[in-house]
Design a protein around this motif. Structure first.
Motif, PDB file in Angstrom:
ATOM      1  N   ASP A  65      63.550  23.595   6.717  1.00 47.51           N
ATOM      2  CA  ASP A  65      63.787  23.138   5.361  1.00 47.51           C
ATOM      3  C   ASP A  65      62.808  22.003   5.085  1.00 47.51           C
ATOM      4  OD1 ASP A  65      66.010  24.841   4.857  1.00 47.51           O
ATOM      5  OD2 ASP A  65      67.294  23.479   5.987  1.00 47.51           O
ATOM      6  N   GLU A  81      62.810  23.273  -0.057  1.00 47.89           N
ATOM      7  CA  GLU A  81      62.135  24.568   0.018  1.00 47.89           C
ATOM      8  C   GLU A  81      62.176  25.025   1.471  1.00 47.89           C
ATOM      9  OE1 GLU A  81      58.603  23.086  -2.976  1.00 47.89           O
ATOM     10  OE2 GLU A  81      58.692  22.400  -0.909  1.00 47.89           O
ATOM     11  N   ILE A  82      61.737  26.242   1.691  1.00 49.78           N
ATOM     12  CA  ILE A  82      61.589  26.753   3.050  1.00 49.78           C
ATOM     13  C   ILE A  82      60.106  26.703   3.396  1.00 49.78           C
ATOM     14  CG2 ILE A  82      61.862  28.754   4.566  1.00 49.78           C
ATOM     15  CD1 ILE A  82      64.115  29.649   2.576  1.00 49.78           C
ATOM     16  N   THR A 103      60.292  28.859  -2.381  1.00 48.19           N
ATOM     17  CA  THR A 103      61.436  28.382  -3.132  1.00 48.19           C
ATOM     18  C   THR A 103      62.706  29.018  -2.576  1.00 48.19           C
ATOM     19  OG1 THR A 103      60.099  28.121  -5.114  1.00 48.19           O
ATOM     20  CG2 THR A 103      62.473  28.288  -5.431  1.00 48.19           C
ATOM     21  N   LYS A 104      63.723  28.219  -2.395  1.00 48.03           N
ATOM     22  CA  LYS A 104      64.991  28.742  -1.882  1.00 48.03           C
ATOM     23  C   LYS A 104      65.711  29.496  -3.010  1.00 48.03           C
ATOM     24  CE  LYS A 104      66.059  25.428   1.724  1.00 48.03           C
ATOM     25  NZ  LYS A 104      67.030  24.428   2.192  1.00 48.03           N
TER      26      LYS A 104
END
Length: 110
Positions: A65, A81-82, A103-104
């Motif tokens: 993360d 975000e990832i 983007t998650k």
């Protein structure tokens, strides 16, 4: 970063994405950040959580993360975000060959 034509950086956003191919394109992005007006941003903090790393010989991948906390026009903002990163060991140094900021999506509600 590995400074060659095979280096890639990818970004996804809610309604679009971009893929930068080659160090020249990735570096141009980084250089554009140095000229951004950041006067409305304060107390910017980036942290990494839930880090998973796998190393195989001279290659590795990482997922985590990618968290941001900051104030914009005195309003507190938190974003997460990832991050997915691939690395190669070159001359005994780990270098990025691929980096994606994703983007998650909304959490899965099963």
């Amino acid at each position: 970063y590995i400074l060659d034509s095979l280096t890639v950086r990818a970004h996804t956003r809610k309604n679009n994405y971009s893929i930068l191919k080659g160090w020249d394109s990735v570096n141009s992005l980084f250089e554009s950040w140095t000229t951004m007006d950041m006067s409305n941003y304060k107390n910017v903090v980036n942290s990494k959580e839930n880090v998973i790393i796998k190393v195989i010989d001279d290659c590795a991948w990482l997922i985590c993360d990618n968290n941001w906390d900051f104030e914009y026009d005195d309003n507190p903002i938190t974003d997460s975000e990832i991050q997915v990163t691939f690395l190669e060991k070159i001359d005994n140094e780990w270098m990025i060959s691929f980096n994606a900021i994703v983007t998650k999506p909304s959490p899965n509600r099963e």
